[in-house]
Design an enzyme around this catalytic site. Structure first.
Site, PDB file in Angstrom:
ATOM      1  N   PRO A  78       0.810  -1.217   0.000  1.00 15.41           N
ATOM      2  CA  PRO A  78       0.000   0.000   0.000  1.00 15.41           C
ATOM      3  C   PRO A  78       0.842   1.265   0.000  1.00 15.41           C
ATOM      4  CG  PRO A  78       0.118  -0.914   2.208  1.00 15.41           C
ATOM      5  CD  PRO A  78       0.863  -1.862   1.314  1.00 15.41           C
ATOM      6  N   ASP A 127      -2.037   2.903   2.599  1.00 14.34           N
ATOM      7  CA  ASP A 127      -1.416   3.004   3.909  1.00 14.34           C
ATOM      8  C   ASP A 127      -1.777   4.373   4.458  1.00 14.34           C
ATOM      9  OD1 ASP A 127       0.146   2.612   6.099  1.00 14.34           O
ATOM     10  OD2 ASP A 127       2.055   2.842   5.054  1.00 14.34           O
ATOM     11  N   TRP A 136       4.206   0.414  10.211  1.00 19.00           N
ATOM     12  CA  TRP A 136       4.699  -0.727   9.425  1.00 19.00           C
ATOM     13  C   TRP A 136       4.014  -2.018   9.846  1.00 19.00           C
ATOM     14  CZ3 TRP A 136       7.295  -0.028   5.186  1.00 19.00           C
ATOM     15  CH2 TRP A 136       8.051   1.143   5.040  1.00 19.00           C
ATOM     16  N   GLN A 177      12.328  -1.353   0.626  1.00 15.85           N
ATOM     17  CA  GLN A 177      11.348  -2.011   1.490  1.00 15.85           C
ATOM     18  C   GLN A 177      11.914  -3.257   2.155  1.00 15.85           C
ATOM     19  OE1 GLN A 177       8.467  -0.901   2.380  1.00 15.85           O
ATOM     20  NE2 GLN A 177       8.633   0.899   1.092  1.00 15.85           N
ATOM     21  N   TRP A 196       8.527  -3.209   4.324  1.00 15.03           N
ATOM     22  CA  TRP A 196       7.388  -4.099   4.102  1.00 15.03           C
ATOM     23  C   TRP A 196       7.809  -5.549   3.942  1.00 15.03           C
ATOM     24  CZ3 TRP A 196       4.202  -5.705  -0.492  1.00 15.03           C
ATOM     25  CH2 TRP A 196       2.894  -6.023  -0.113  1.00 15.03           C
ATOM     26  N   LYS A 254      19.985  10.542  -6.990  1.00 14.50           N
ATOM     27  CA  LYS A 254      18.712  10.094  -6.450  1.00 14.50           C
ATOM     28  C   LYS A 254      17.656  11.176  -6.692  1.00 14.50           C
ATOM     29  CE  LYS A 254      17.143   7.988  -2.139  1.00 14.50           C
ATOM     30  NZ  LYS A 254      17.635   7.452  -0.862  1.00 14.50           N
ATOM     31  N   LYS A 287      12.654  15.509  -3.770  1.00 20.23           N
ATOM     32  CA  LYS A 287      11.982  16.802  -3.840  1.00 20.23           C
ATOM     33  C   LYS A 287      12.986  17.929  -3.671  1.00 20.23           C
ATOM     34  CE  LYS A 287       7.615  15.846  -1.908  1.00 20.23           C
ATOM     35  NZ  LYS A 287       6.893  15.841  -0.645  1.00 20.23           N
TER      36      LYS A 287
END
Length: 1095
Positions: free
Chosen positions: A48, A87, A555, A591, A595, A628, A631
């Site tokens: 999610p 999520d 998590w 992740q 996750w 990378k 923002k």
RNA sequence: GCGCGGGUGGCUUAGUCGGUUAGAGCACCCGGCUGAUAACCGGGAGGUCGCAGGUUCAAGUCCUGCCUCGCGCACCA
């Protein structure tokens, strides 16, 4: 099926948006699943995303890989359901809202009102939902966003509670007091995966401190990088095996002493022997050496006597032993402040040190620590503490004259910082809840061994390493917006874990019955704070119990997805039981500790099972410079830039072909454009070529028939090649090498289909009369295009659907995988690929490996012809009387083709190899080296440079030749036939039926008037055709021509007619020896001047 | 510091068990071809295969050390 109609020009964006509409109105996604209703299930689980951030191109990458596997498996006959998910809990949401509402601390949130705050969080979570939905739809990620699982829904939370209760009942969930990284600004502690997000390199003062022994003239030196922990010092740890020294300062320090601190002449210091050089800045005399064990038990004077109350501890301020003490840095003596270090805490508990805080939850020194420190933020006290220690006789007035500080030194290290607020974290002993992961470590490793990881080293290496160092999972957070911890606790420590709403209602009723006031607890009670905090329960012994005021690590929420998405077990359990463990998950490699771990952690503790069988771990996405995307750098690529320019197909295909899925992807906008121009435009034009003529001829693939075995070799070749490519493509899919699969398929489309098959077939379709040959070509194109559509469909689902629909009347997304659909067979499972079932259901055209090899040779020869002409300076349109082929297989069926490609009148086979070819011998090192050993290079040279290679070869074949003392046999040399010098010739080398063949092409450079006439005719025709195109004439339009020639070869009658035919001229006039009128087009070729007009 | 994965023409990349001439695409230059598309074909220029050692008859490929980029772990006192 619809009649084939002309394709028109390509507008990828319009094509895609039109298809989106069609899919929507047809409910194409659901239909594609329903068609596989009886297929074996292939279980996908969506990780999610949070919708409170804008989706970026990196989300498109992940969603492409999720989508393509699901689409592929669906085509293979599996039933692949894809439930979306969101999520919606956790710190990022809270921080976002805190910023917006200007609530900087937990107090201000509570003043503002927890209910209002959580309401704001609940809304904030959907800020970008529309943007996510639009992106998801536009890129054609087929996932069910209408019935997603949402972690904030009561059903979801109830399942999470149920899972926690399972853990609680198994004794895996416990309340502990542990030192955790803690952020005073957000008021919360972090789990290791969150801490990992925030390491920053910082320079901080570290200090060497003297601890004055009681009843001894010496001080023990200890080192710390966190001076704020010194007031909390209650022990010193030494290694029992480490060698320590007692030494005496011999003379004052030199001028170059930097910073505060020092020592008097005659002062005695104790530290590890190995570290004297690094630590001491005085010349000293060693008085004594001894092991750490002999220091144990000695008492010393507290640095800050007011700070800690020793209570009844008799070990406070004594030397303790700890086997983890090393001499890699510091002094070999570890300053121990029980509450602010994990080792410290464990040691303190074992040794019975007083466990008292000198720092409060806001990160400030508590009252009574020291007048100059009380109430101040600890991280800003470094200077004060250093000053206090370095003052004469130190903080307590009983220390050495030189003060308690020996040295200060700036120390550069990475230190964990809050990943949300950037403040340094404090290691802080606090109440917290844990999942006892250490108890299931062996299981975790065992389950992980059975996961198919792509790439495998993520599972074995990175993830395995993480599991081998597994720590208990700190899952509680001192926060507001999250799944509440469903544990109620009494003052005496009685506890109850609630595993469902029903249970909560029962407990509330029990409490009410016992006279405890409680609010209503309806079936739809909001399972969030502050509502759940409002319930007061009663313990079995009648004590009042309040909820532990924590929420869960978010998590944990996502780790519950496999069952909580179905509201298991409250829904009856069927859906879950049929879909666990899942077959496939796919997320970014970041992740691994997120996750990928929490899924496994939850399923191992709750179900004693693995959670997923296959895991594709994707590389990071970088910008074109390899930086990378973030923002703050402002280098984020907006997917819409490409969706609106080259389209989602090109974007997806580019991302997949740019590199292996697990490698970092340097996203280059030019690459998307290139992909569009190369793959999709080419494919479209092949399609256009097919349907434009098919429409013209009224071709109907179902009404007509053209048995493949009767089609020309060119058709059988492209179909065979397609068979080979499709099987390789599939095999690369199986190996997770989507990039290789797609690169090869693109090569096939551009090179084999477009540049050879279509180019060679153009004339076949120009023919207006019906013929078997034309029909064969149309069927072949139809079959090739249809099959390629199906192969491309999982990766780039748009254009191929348009094409597939036009060709067959059906969506490609309902089509079968050409390599087979074993998923549709009775008893199939997603775990095993049934070769026999696949073969039985495959829809590939026949394969002819020999034919593929021959065609490769033919193409090589065609290219060699151009090389020959360039070398010989003969223009392409001037025909040669003949060409010779030397050696190689019989190419008679291709002589016509070769005549056209090479522009020769006739092809001859030359039997006398030696007329145009000579032999070159090359050493075969693999065979020769073991025999020749060190001489191999000289032997090789002799073989290569042999004056009489023919004779040498004969000797070798007759039983071996002696070269520099080495017996060279047939297997030691490679024989290569190349063209002789002095001919307009080129030799090509091709693998055919497992052997290397060398074929030489020789072109006849002799001229004749007939050849000159033909050449001229071709040049004129080509110019007129270009003119026709300039004039935008319809293909069928006729013209009348006038041609003037000067100093040009005479053009024969047949060639004149040919020009007229080729250019669709109904009238044609030739004027010899004239430059023609002013307005005529003119050109020059090999000195001949030509002018012409087209009307 | 430890671990994992990279470093190959200007850019993106392929390179099998070590085999002697490192292969492609983009961009560039020259030429050709085209009722063939933002295409295609031939040729050219452009490479110390991160650096340094080593093993070997032979290293982009194997070994050691180092540099560098990315990621992860631990940063401890």
């Amino acid at each position: 099926m619809p009649r084939l109609s002309p394709a028109g020009e390509l507008d990828a964006v319009a094509l895609e948006t039109a298809l989106l509409e069609a899919w929507k109105s047809e409910d194409a996604f659901r239909t594609s699943i329903q068609r596989r209703e009886h297929g074996a299930p292939f279980i996908f689980l969506e990780g999610p995303p949070t919708a409170n951030g804008k989706p970026g191109i990196h989300h498109v990458v992940a969603r492409t890989y999720k989508d393509l596997v699901c689409r592929w498996k669906t085509m293979e006959g599996f039933k692949v359901e894809r439930k979306g998910g969101w999520d919606t809990h956790g710190l990022p949401v809270e921080i976002e809202v805190q910023k917006r509402l200007d609530l900087l601390s937990n107090e201000s949130i509570e003043e503002f009102g927890m209910d209002k705050f959580n309401q704001a969080c609940r809304e904030s979570v959907w800020t970008y939902e529309a943007a996510w939905r639009e992106m998801t739809e536009r890129m054609a990620y087929w996932v069910d966003l209408d019935n997603p699982y949402v972690t904030l829904h009561n059903d979801y939370i109830e399942s999470s509670w149920w899972a926690l209760k399972q853990m609680f009942d198994k004794g895996l969930l416990y309340r502990g007091h542990k030192v955790l990284p803690y952020c005073p600004q957000t008021g919360t502690s972090y789990s290791s995966h969150e801490v990992a997000l925030g390491y920053k390199e910082v320079k901080e003062p570290s200090v060497y401190v003297k601890f004055k022994l009681v009843g001894d003239s010496a001080s023990i030196l200890a080192w710390t990088t966190t001076p704020w922990t010194l007031p909390g010092n209650v022990g010193l740890a030494v290694g029992p095996e480490v060698t320590y020294v007692r030494c005496k300062v011999r003379e004052a320090a030199g001028e170059n002493w930097q910073g505060a601190g020092g020592a008097d002449v005659g002062e005695e210091l104790i530290l590890a022997k190995d570290l004297m050089k690094d630590v001491l800045r005085h010349h000293v005399d060693i008085m004594e050496e001894f092991p750490g064990s002999s220091l144990v038990g000695k008492g010393y004077e507290p640095l800050f006597p007011e700070a800690i109350d020793a209570g009844d501890s008799d070990s406070a301020w004594t030397v303790l032993e700890a086997d983890w003490v090393t001499t890699t840095d510091g002094t070999g003596v570890v300053h121990t402040a029980v509450m602010y270090g994990e080792d410290d805490y464990n040691l303190g508990m074992a040794a019975g040190l007083p466990a008292q805080h000198t720092v409060n939850m806001e990160g400030e020194f508590v009252a009574g620590t020291h007048p100059e420190l009380d109430g101040r933020y600890v991280k800003s006290c470094d200077e004060t503490i250093i000053a206090l220690l370095s003052s004469s006789k130190g903080t307590n007035g009983t220390g050495p004259e030189s003060g308690l500080l020996y040295r200060e030194k700036d120390y550069l290290h990475d230190y964990p910082h809050c990943w949300r607020t950037d403040h340094p974290l404090l290691y802080y002993a606090m109440d917290s809840w844990f999942v006892r992961m250490t108890a299931v470590k062996e299981k975790l490793l065992e389950f992980n061994d059975n996961v198919e990881w792509a790439p495998d080293w993520v599972g074995e290496g990175r993830f395995g390493e993480w599991l081998r160092n597994v720590k208990d999972w700190a899952i509680s957070r001192e926060r507001y917006w999250g799944t509440p911890l469903p544990v109620w606790r009494s003052a005496t420590g009685e506890m109850k874990c609630v595993g469902s709403i029903q249970e909560l209602q029962n407990e509330v009723a029990k409490a009410v019955a016992a006279g405890i006031e409680n609010p209503d607890c309806p079936d739809d009670v909001d399972l969030h704070r502050p509502v759940v905090d409002g319930f007061t329960l009663i313990s079995d012994t009648g004590e009042i119990m309040h909820r532990e005021p924590f929420v869960m690590d978010c998590w944990f929420d996502s780790g519950c997805a496999p069952f909580a998405q179905w509201h298991h077990p409250f829904d009856g359990g069927e859906r879950f039981n049929a879909s666990f463990p899942v077959d496939y998950i796919c997320e970014g490699v970041d992740q691994t500790r997120g996750w990928f771990y929490t899924l496994l952690a939850v399923s191992a503790t709750v179900f004693d099972s693995m959670a997923y069988k296959r895991c594709l771990s994707l590389g990071l996405i970088l910008d074109a410079e390899g930086k990378k995307m973030s923002k703050s750098r402002g280098n984020i690529v907006d997917p819409w830039d490409h969706f609106n320019r080259e389209g989602a197909d090109a974007t997806r295909w580019y991302m997949v072909t740019a590199g292996a899925p697990w490698n970092p992807l340097k996203f280059d906008s030019n690459g998307v454009r290139e992909t569009y121009a190369k793959m999709f435009l080419t494919f479209w034009n092949v399609y256009k070529f097919h349907v434009d003529y098919a429409a013209l001829d009224g071709f109907d693939p179902e009404e007509t028939d053209s048995p493949i075995e009767h089609r020309p070799a060119l058709d059988r070749w492209i179909l065979s090649k397609l068979h080979t490519v499709a099987q390789d493509y599939h095999q690369e899919f199986v190996n997770w090498n989507y990039h290789k699969a797609c690169r090869d398929l693109e090569e096939f489309v551009v090179n084999d289909v477009s540049n050879w098959y279509v180019r060679r077939s153009r004339r076949r379709l120009w023919d207006e009369a019906d013929s078997d040959d034309k029909l064969a070509c149309q069927h072949t194109l139809h079959e090739v295009l249809t099959l390629v559509c199906r192969l491309v469909a999982p990766i780039a689902p748009f254009m191929v659907d348009t094409v597939h629909r036009a060709l067959t009347g059906e969506s490609v997304h309902n089509a079968d995988w050409p390599v087979g659909t074993p998923g549709s067979l009775e008893g199939a499972t997603a775990d095993a690929w049934d070769e026999a079932a696949a073969a039985a259901t495959a829809t590939l055209p026949p394969q002819d490996v020999h034919l593929e090899g021959v065609m490769t040779l033919v193409r090589e020869l065609a290219e060699a012809g151009r090389r020959v002409r360039v070398d010989a300076g003969r223009r392409q349109r001037l025909p040669c009387a003949q060409g010779w082929l030397v050696a190689g297989p019989d190419l008679t069926p291709y002589h016509d083709l070769l005549c056209e490609e090479l522009n020769v009148e006739a092809i001859r086979i030359e039997d006398d190899l030696d007329r145009f070819q000579r032999i070159e011998l090359a050493p075969n090192f693999r065979a020769l080296a073991p025999k020749a050993r060190a001489e191999v290079n000289n032997v090789a040279k002799a073989i290569r440079e042999s004056e009489h290679p023919n004779a040498l070869l004969k000797d070798i074949e007759d039983g071996g030749a002696e070269v520099l003392g080495v017996l060279v046999e047939r297997s030691d040399v490679d024989v290569k036939r190349v063209e002789r010098e002095g001919f307009a010739a080129q030799t090509v080398e091709v693998e055919l039926d497992g052997e290397t063949v060398h074929v030489t092409l020789v072109l006849d450079m002799n001229d004749s008037p007939e050849l000159q006439s033909k050449g001229m005719a071709r040049d004129i025709t080509r110019r007129i055709q270009a003119k026709r195109k300039d004039l935008n004439l319809e293909m069928e339009a006729t013209v009348s021509l006038k041609i003037w020639l000067k100093e040009a070869p005479e053009i024969g009658e047949a060639d004149r007619t040919w020009i007229a035919h080729e250019t669709r001229a109904t009238a044609i006039e030739f004027h010899v020896d004239s430059d023609g009128p002013e307005h005529a087009e003119r050109f020059e070729v090999d000195g001949a001047r030509v002018a012409f007009t087209v009307e």
